[in-house]
Scaffold this active site. Structure first.
Site, PDB file in Angstrom:
ATOM      1  CB  SER A   1      -0.909  -0.168   1.040  1.00 25.44           C
ATOM      2  OG  SER A   1      -1.954  -1.133   1.004  1.00 25.44           O
TER       3      SER A   1
ATOM      4  CG  HIS B   1      -1.733   3.879   3.999  1.00 24.47           C
ATOM      5  ND1 HIS B   1      -3.515   2.983   3.495  1.00 24.47           N
ATOM      6  CD2 HIS B   1      -1.089   2.411   3.055  1.00 24.47           C
ATOM      7  CE1 HIS B   1      -3.853   1.923   3.639  1.00 24.47           C
ATOM      8  NE2 HIS B   1      -2.181   1.391   3.523  1.00 24.47           N
TER       9      HIS B   1
END
Length: 395
Positions: free
Chosen positions: A280, A338
């Site tokens: 991610s 993230h």
């Protein structure tokens, strides 16, 4: 012998007389006096051994009034020291530098091989021109078996499909294949311990550096992997056309390591040392780079095609959500990773390309001199890669 007999008889009579006198005296003692003497003798004996004394001290004895003494509270567990992050930080800096250096050299070798391949194809085309006609290939095809023809047809279809893909989709196909292979390894019970050790990033473990790279290709859930790879496939053509294949690979690998480093910092600061995995962070860097470069592009949701929004708005919403998750301690995703990947993607498009990629020409010249000594003085030594060309980049 008679003298000895008389002496022994006298000694026996004397001892008998003495024993009678002693018995008569002891018979005069009262029972109470014997009991007192008995208590005095017991008082002189040692009470207990050292081991018994220790056992009595450790046991809880009731106090006066029938109240028992509570046991002492257990000692508090030792506090785990905070992991040191100097080594992962140095690994992040070194890995990022090596990734961009290797990408610059790979780009040079790719351009050089393309130039050589074009020359070889031109020579081979002139050699084969007019030497073989359609009758030759028709006879060759008729000599093949049915199975060989089927294999050639399947390979031809696969070659047509591969040729229809863009340069970015071809590059991302290899990344998806690696992630799928790692996902399959998670399903093998005998590999569970090794997978947790090397394919999950956790600052509290002894292996801190290598999992920062390997965890960027690791997914335990099929849905997690499909979501990340779908986003990567969707933006693959745009990011590769913007940066070039080699520069994209350097950005992708560096973003995975940098996002894990940001996750290490946040985990160590908050004291929540838990493992995490997934691509991610690297995917967020790709998405942030595209949204920063083309903020007015229209995006949509695969299940809700009627809802559209701009790329700039999507990037702001993602950064706001990850910031809130980091502040409020949400554990659904690794919001620190993230956020680190997204911020690296924004920084690279705005400033990093000028600071890193455009200054690679001295390294490429050094590599060219090492590959071909004296090649710099020759006219056809190799392809020249300028500061802004060779694979594109944000201008």
């Amino acid at each position: 012998m008679a003298w000895r007999g008389r002496l022994s008889m006298k000694w026996a009579q004397t001892e008998c007389f003495r024993w009678k006198n002693t018995t008569s005296r002891s018979s005069k003692l009262s029972p109470c006096h014997q009991q007192k003497c008995g208590f005095r003798r017991e008082a002189k004996r040692p009470d207990t051994k050292k081991g018994d004394v220790t056992q009595e001290k450790g046991s809880t004895s009731p106090l006066e009034g029938g109240i028992s003494r509570p046991p002492p509270p257990p000692p508090p567990p030792p506090r785990a020291p905070r992991p040191k992050l100097f080594k992962p930080l140095m690994f992040t800096v070194g890995f990022t530098g090596c990734s961009f250096a290797a990408a610059a050299i790979l780009q040079y070798e790719t351009l050089k091989s393309r130039v050589q391949m074009a020359k070889d194809e031109e020579v081979s085309a002139k050699f084969l021109e007019g030497s073989q006609d359609m009758a030759y290939w028709h006879d060759w095809w008729n000599q093949l078996t049915a199975f060989q023809r089927q294999v050639i047809l399947v390979m031809s279809m696969m070659d047509d499909f591969w040729s229809s893909l863009s340069e970015g989709q071809k590059t991302v196909t290899g990344i998806i294949a690696v992630n799928a292979a790692v996902l399959c390894c998670w399903r093998i019970p005998s590999l569970q311990r090794s997978m947790i050790k090397y394919f999950t990033s956790n600052p509290a473990t002894k292996k801190q550096c290598l999992p920062m790279v390997l965890s960027s290709f690791s997914h335990y859930s099929i849905i997690h992997m499909m979501a990340n790879m779908y986003v990567l496939w969707t933006f693959s053509s745009e990011i590769v056309s913007l940066l070039g294949r080699e520069q994209f690979l350097a950005v992708y690998l560096s973003a995975g390591v940098i996002s894990n480093m940001v996750s290490y910092l946040c985990k160590t600061t908050s004291g929540q040392l838990y493992p995490s995995l997934g691509a991610s962070g690297a995917v967020m860097a790709v998405l942030a780079a595209i949204c920063t470069k083309v903020p007015e592009a229209k995006l949509g949701i695969i299940f809700l095609p009627m809802i559209t929004f701009t790329a700039g708005s999507a990037l702001k919403a993602l950064i706001a959500m990850d910031t809130a998750g980091l502040l409020f301690g949400w554990r659904l995703f690794d919001h620190a990773a993230h956020l680190g990947g997204a911020l690296f993607g924004v920084w690279y498009v705005l400033y990093g390309h000028k600071l890193i990629w455009r200054k690679r020409e001295p390294l490429v010249k050094l590599w060219h001199d090492m590959r071909s000594p004296g090649g710099g003085s020759k006219s056809g030594g190799g392809p020249r890669i300028g500061g802004g060309g060779g694979g594109g980049g944000p201008q």
